[in-house]
Design a protein around this motif. Sequence first.
Motif, PDB file in Angstrom:
ATOM      1  N   ALA A 164       0.880  -1.251  -0.114  1.00 55.96           N
ATOM      2  CA  ALA A 164      -0.211   0.090   0.099  1.00 55.96           C
ATOM      3  C   ALA A 164       0.804   1.407  -0.051  1.00 55.96           C
ATOM      4  CB  ALA A 164      -0.795   0.224   1.223  1.00 55.96           C
ATOM      5  N   ASP A 165       2.027   1.228   0.915  1.00 52.10           N
ATOM      6  CA  ASP A 165       2.861   2.288   0.911  1.00 52.10           C
ATOM      7  C   ASP A 165       3.705   2.390  -0.529  1.00 52.10           C
ATOM      8  OD1 ASP A 165       3.745   4.864   2.166  1.00 52.10           O
ATOM      9  OD2 ASP A 165       5.416   3.553   2.961  1.00 52.10           O
ATOM     10  N   ALA A 166       3.962   1.217  -1.173  1.00 50.41           N
ATOM     11  CA  ALA A 166       4.495   1.731  -2.365  1.00 50.41           C
ATOM     12  C   ALA A 166       3.551   1.894  -3.423  1.00 50.41           C
ATOM     13  CB  ALA A 166       4.893  -0.014  -2.871  1.00 50.41           C
ATOM     14  N   GLY A 167       2.132   1.876  -3.394  1.00 46.96           N
ATOM     15  CA  GLY A 167       1.129   2.378  -4.063  1.00 46.96           C
ATOM     16  C   GLY A 167       1.149   3.913  -4.147  1.00 46.96           C
ATOM     17  N   HIS A 168       1.261   4.118  -2.689  1.00 49.72           N
ATOM     18  CA  HIS A 168       1.132   5.573  -2.247  1.00 49.72           C
ATOM     19  C   HIS A 168       2.405   6.417  -2.609  1.00 49.72           C
ATOM     20  CE1 HIS A 168      -0.105   8.703   1.237  1.00 49.72           C
ATOM     21  NE2 HIS A 168      -0.315   9.031  -0.094  1.00 49.72           N
ATOM     22  N   ASN A 169       3.739   5.785  -2.773  1.00 52.97           N
ATOM     23  CA  ASN A 169       4.695   6.466  -3.075  1.00 52.97           C
ATOM     24  C   ASN A 169       4.778   6.624  -4.529  1.00 52.97           C
ATOM     25  OD1 ASN A 169       6.794   7.256  -1.094  1.00 52.97           O
ATOM     26  ND2 ASN A 169       6.388   4.877  -0.687  1.00 52.97           N
ATOM     27  N   LEU A 170       4.005   5.565  -5.429  1.00 47.62           N
ATOM     28  CA  LEU A 170       3.616   5.795  -6.832  1.00 47.62           C
ATOM     29  C   LEU A 170       2.967   6.754  -7.037  1.00 47.62           C
ATOM     30  CD1 LEU A 170       4.301   4.575  -9.573  1.00 47.62           C
ATOM     31  CD2 LEU A 170       2.360   3.023  -9.282  1.00 47.62           C
ATOM     32  N   SER A 171       1.954   7.281  -6.269  1.00 43.92           N
ATOM     33  CA  SER A 171       1.173   8.228  -6.368  1.00 43.92           C
ATOM     34  C   SER A 171       2.170   9.808  -6.248  1.00 43.92           C
ATOM     35  CB  SER A 171      -0.167   8.290  -5.385  1.00 43.92           C
ATOM     36  OG  SER A 171       0.395   8.559  -4.287  1.00 43.92           O
ATOM     37  N   ASP A 172       2.986   9.280  -5.459  1.00 41.58           N
ATOM     38  CA  ASP A 172       4.060  10.779  -5.394  1.00 41.58           C
ATOM     39  C   ASP A 172       4.676  10.942  -6.469  1.00 41.58           C
ATOM     40  OD1 ASP A 172       3.246  10.586  -2.740  1.00 41.58           O
ATOM     41  OD2 ASP A 172       5.066   9.830  -2.037  1.00 41.58           O
ATOM     42  N   VAL A 173       5.160   9.941  -7.156  1.00 35.98           N
ATOM     43  CA  VAL A 173       5.697   9.874  -8.591  1.00 35.98           C
ATOM     44  C   VAL A 173       4.905  10.545  -9.733  1.00 35.98           C
ATOM     45  CG1 VAL A 173       6.881   8.806 -10.413  1.00 35.98           C
ATOM     46  CG2 VAL A 173       7.386   8.141  -8.149  1.00 35.98           C
ATOM     47  N   LEU A 174       3.647   9.990  -9.667  1.00 39.04           N
ATOM     48  CA  LEU A 174       2.777  10.378 -10.678  1.00 39.04           C
ATOM     49  C   LEU A 174       2.484  12.128 -10.469  1.00 39.04           C
ATOM     50  CD1 LEU A 174       0.121   7.669 -10.683  1.00 39.04           C
ATOM     51  CD2 LEU A 174       2.040   8.224 -12.683  1.00 39.04           C
ATOM     52  N   CYS A 175       2.359  12.345  -9.305  1.00 43.47           N
ATOM     53  CA  CYS A 175       1.970  13.890  -8.802  1.00 43.47           C
ATOM     54  C   CYS A 175       3.476  14.792  -9.265  1.00 43.47           C
ATOM     55  CB  CYS A 175       1.615  13.946  -7.401  1.00 43.47           C
ATOM     56  SG  CYS A 175      -0.147  13.229  -6.884  1.00 43.47           S
ATOM     57  N   LEU A 176       4.423  14.412  -8.874  1.00 42.51           N
ATOM     58  CA  LEU A 176       5.715  14.925  -9.040  1.00 42.51           C
ATOM     59  C   LEU A 176       5.810  15.121 -10.578  1.00 42.51           C
ATOM     60  CD1 LEU A 176       8.018  13.367  -6.544  1.00 42.51           C
ATOM     61  CD2 LEU A 176       6.965  15.780  -6.540  1.00 42.51           C
ATOM     62  N   LEU A 177       5.715  13.888 -11.250  1.00 41.95           N
ATOM     63  CA  LEU A 177       5.705  14.129 -12.703  1.00 41.95           C
ATOM     64  C   LEU A 177       4.716  15.016 -13.422  1.00 41.95           C
ATOM     65  CD1 LEU A 177       6.429  10.466 -13.847  1.00 41.95           C
ATOM     66  CD2 LEU A 177       7.787  11.965 -13.830  1.00 41.95           C
ATOM     67  N   LEU A 178       3.409  15.265 -12.511  1.00 47.17           N
ATOM     68  CA  LEU A 178       2.372  16.110 -13.115  1.00 47.17           C
ATOM     69  C   LEU A 178       2.756  17.673 -12.949  1.00 47.17           C
ATOM     70  CD1 LEU A 178      -0.507  16.711 -14.016  1.00 47.17           C
ATOM     71  CD2 LEU A 178      -1.149  16.483 -11.598  1.00 47.17           C
ATOM     72  N   ALA A 179       3.490  17.841 -11.696  1.00 45.92           N
ATOM     73  CA  ALA A 179       3.854  19.289 -11.561  1.00 45.92           C
ATOM     74  C   ALA A 179       4.907  19.610 -12.395  1.00 45.92           C
ATOM     75  CB  ALA A 179       4.188  19.231 -10.081  1.00 45.92           C
ATOM     76  N   TRP A 180       6.030  18.743 -12.471  1.00 48.91           N
ATOM     77  CA  TRP A 180       7.082  18.697 -13.442  1.00 48.91           C
ATOM     78  C   TRP A 180       6.763  18.993 -14.944  1.00 48.91           C
ATOM     79  CZ3 TRP A 180      11.899  14.715 -13.837  1.00 48.91           C
ATOM     80  CH2 TRP A 180      12.920  15.491 -14.343  1.00 48.91           C
ATOM     81  N   GLY A 181       5.657  18.155 -15.390  1.00 49.07           N
ATOM     82  CA  GLY A 181       5.312  18.277 -16.672  1.00 49.07           C
ATOM     83  C   GLY A 181       4.559  19.759 -16.900  1.00 49.07           C
ATOM     84  N   ALA A 182       3.841  20.245 -15.744  1.00 51.76           N
ATOM     85  CA  ALA A 182       3.203  21.402 -15.902  1.00 51.76           C
ATOM     86  C   ALA A 182       4.287  22.642 -16.117  1.00 51.76           C
ATOM     87  CB  ALA A 182       2.414  21.730 -14.734  1.00 51.76           C
ATOM     88  N   VAL A 183       5.501  22.334 -15.533  1.00 52.20           N
ATOM     89  CA  VAL A 183       6.397  23.448 -15.684  1.00 52.20           C
ATOM     90  C   VAL A 183       6.952  23.443 -17.106  1.00 52.20           C
ATOM     91  CG1 VAL A 183       8.716  24.120 -15.017  1.00 52.20           C
ATOM     92  CG2 VAL A 183       7.387  22.980 -13.379  1.00 52.20           C
ATOM     93  N   TRP A 184       6.984  22.068 -17.796  1.00 50.74           N
ATOM     94  CA  TRP A 184       7.638  22.338 -19.079  1.00 50.74           C
ATOM     95  C   TRP A 184       6.706  22.599 -20.300  1.00 50.74           C
ATOM     96  CZ3 TRP A 184       6.183  19.060 -23.386  1.00 50.74           C
ATOM     97  CH2 TRP A 184       7.015  18.966 -24.327  1.00 50.74           C
ATOM     98  N   LEU A 185       5.488  22.251 -19.817  1.00 55.78           N
ATOM     99  CA  LEU A 185       4.073  22.617 -20.523  1.00 55.78           C
ATOM    100  C   LEU A 185       4.029  24.261 -20.650  1.00 55.78           C
ATOM    101  CD1 LEU A 185       1.577  19.913 -20.205  1.00 55.78           C
ATOM    102  CD2 LEU A 185       2.953  20.304 -22.203  1.00 55.78           C
ATOM    103  N   GLY A 186       4.371  24.730 -19.473  1.00 57.54           N
ATOM    104  CA  GLY A 186       4.009  26.245 -19.111  1.00 57.54           C
ATOM    105  C   GLY A 186       4.996  26.961 -20.085  1.00 57.54           C
ATOM    106  N   THR A 187       6.330  26.367 -20.175  1.00 64.76           N
ATOM    107  CA  THR A 187       7.242  27.225 -21.043  1.00 64.76           C
ATOM    108  C   THR A 187       6.896  27.189 -22.603  1.00 64.76           C
ATOM    109  OG1 THR A 187       8.623  25.379 -21.376  1.00 64.76           O
ATOM    110  CG2 THR A 187       8.975  26.650 -19.573  1.00 64.76           C
ATOM    111  N   ARG A 188       5.933  26.404 -23.160  1.00 62.03           N
ATOM    112  CA  ARG A 188       5.589  26.232 -24.616  1.00 62.03           C
ATOM    113  C   ARG A 188       4.933  27.521 -25.032  1.00 62.03           C
ATOM    114  NH1 ARG A 188       7.108  21.273 -26.744  1.00 62.03           N
ATOM    115  NH2 ARG A 188       5.239  21.625 -28.491  1.00 62.03           N
ATOM    116  N   LYS A 189       5.032  28.164 -25.903  1.00 57.32           N
ATOM    117  CA  LYS A 189       4.378  29.102 -26.311  1.00 57.32           C
ATOM    118  C   LYS A 189       2.969  28.581 -27.235  1.00 57.32           C
ATOM    119  CE  LYS A 189       8.200  32.220 -27.286  1.00 57.32           C
ATOM    120  NZ  LYS A 189       8.783  33.045 -28.213  1.00 57.32           N
TER     121      LYS A 189
END
Length: 345
Positions: free
Chosen positions: A82-107
């Motif tokens: 269960a904790d592994a699943g929770h930490n996987l959610s961390d990865v997804l959320c971090l990738l989401l936030a990180w992806g938002a940074v990259w997408l935000g730089t696109r014109k």
Amino acid sequence: MEPQSKHQHEHKHADEHDSHAHADDHEHDHKHSHDHKGGHHHHHAPQAGQGRTFAIAVGLNLLIVVVQAVYGFIAHSTALLADAGHNLSDVLCLLLAWGAVWLGTRKPSERYTFGLGSSSILASLANAALLLFACGAIVLEAVQRLLNPAPVAGLDVFIVATLGMLVNGFSAWLFMRGSKEDLNVRGAFLHMAADAAISAAVAVSGLVILFTGASWLDPVMSIIVVGVIVVGTWGLGRDAMRLAMGAVPPGVDKPGIERYLAGLPGVTDVHDLHVWALSTTENAMTAHLVMPQGHPGDVFVDAIVGTLRRDHAMNHATLQVERGTTEHRCALHERSPAPPKAHVH
């Protein structure tokens, strides 16, 4: 000039100014000789310097997911899974936030005139759906373990969960400084800090199992962890769905925006005020201002846009100025209600 043609001229003049009355980072060919004191800038979050922080946090959390999942199977621990699943959610959320940074730089492009920031909303919906599915699988396994108890390696659970607590704690520390300036980074910080606490709870259950042999505590703890995940995931899915449907973003005071605009000098009425999310971190709005004296000038409009950005989190604001000589009705409000269903006798 005839009143009607003058009114049309005012609208044309207003449109020329309104087309750039917003806050963004994109280049515009306005050819104005004066300086826009309001400044037209989107404040993308997080800043480019956070890229390395996200990379480190994602790498560490991926590592702990693999370790927890492997040892969860080896130690027969649903709490670790269960904790592994929770930490996987961390990865997804971090990738989401990180992806938002990259997408935000696109014109913006000719097809995507607002850019691709709204993809973060779609990613949030997908993230929530996958997490809820994973939670269902974990609960099913935990119930089977309660009905058919199996020995749990308490020491392994304690060691691996403690490792997860340290990784999440370190990740939270990485985001601590940026969390004071950026809401997106603050969300990552709070997520990491909460996960460190959850891993600590699983580690405690491993110690209790080690000294008491109460293996039933492991599936019970896994259900508790899943409960925490579901609460957070439900909120994520609900908010993402609302944003996808064009709802007013959380934390935005739409009545407050309307009061501010209505109180501006020369404004006699405000209508067609629409507020929506461009992404999970940026908001936009449009509004019609009735000003009988005509367009107040660029400096006045830029000051409004600056206040909307600073005090009301409006990254992109478009204002249409009208003199009130004709009646303007929003097409959305003119929609007729669905006809009543016919009754068959």
